[in-house]
Enzyme design. Structure first.
Site: not given
Ligand SMILES: [Zn+2]
Ligand SMILES: [Zn+2]
Length: 180
Positions: A132-133, A136, A142-143, A148, A170
């Site tokens: 996740h990070e 970014h 964000h999704c 996801c 994404c």
């Molecule tokens: Zn985040």
């Molecule tokens: Zn997504």
């Protein structure tokens, strides 16, 4: 593209190895380098009133490492409880887009939530938050899709529901971003 994964002295080499193994599956085209016992938590990050650490201060330290060593991306893995103003806690933080990301293992341990110790679950959570990070840092926001990896985790249940992979939307955004 090389990503350095920095641990503090309280994060085990085994944990870092397992996190990197997981990251490698999601990002097969990237190279990960383990840097155990490399990241030091800056003393100014500690907030004595909250008894938590300001993640932005640690993020700055990780960014400093990336610049100093000329690496494209650095991910810090810390064991302390992280916060940002206005939120009770965060699982991690990253520049979006940028060079630096940080995750905390503090609230990813099943024991923290009164669950029995479970190394597999713990590592799976670490991998999801790390992906996740890193997402970014690559410019993804964000999704809405709860499965996801870019879905925002408000609680550990959100982390457990989401998968370690990007949804199709994404994934194609990522492909576009990396071409820019
Ligand atoms: Zn985040
Ligand atoms: Zn997504």
């Amino acid at each position: 593209m090389q990503i350095h994964v920095l641990g503090t002295r309280n994060v085990s080499e085994d944990a870092l190895n397992s996190i990197i193994e997981g990251l490698q599956i999601v990002f097969p085209e990237k190279t990960f380098k383990k840097k155990a016992n490399t990241l030091e938590i800056p003393t100014e990050a500690f907030n004595p009133e909250r008894k938590q650490y300001l993640s932005t201060a640690i993020l700055r330290k990780v960014r400093g490492y990336a610049e100093e060593h000329g690496v494209k991306t650095a991910l810090g893995v810390v064991e302390v409880d992280l916060y940002v103003p206005r939120l009770n806690f965060v699982f991690g933080e990253a520049e979006c887009p940028g060079k630096a990301a940080v995750i905390s293992v503090f609230r990813l341990k099943p024991e923290f939530h009164g669950q029995p110790q479970n190394e597999t679950l713990f590592i799976e959570r670490c991998i999801k938050e790390a992906v996740h990070e890193i997402g970014h840092t690559l410019g993804l926001t964000h999704c809405d899709n709860p499965f996801c990896v870019m879905h925002f985790s408000n609680t550990i249940y959100d982390t457990d529901v989401k998968q370690r992979f990007f949804c199709r939307k994404c994934y194609s955004k990522l492909a576009k971003l990396s071409k820019e």
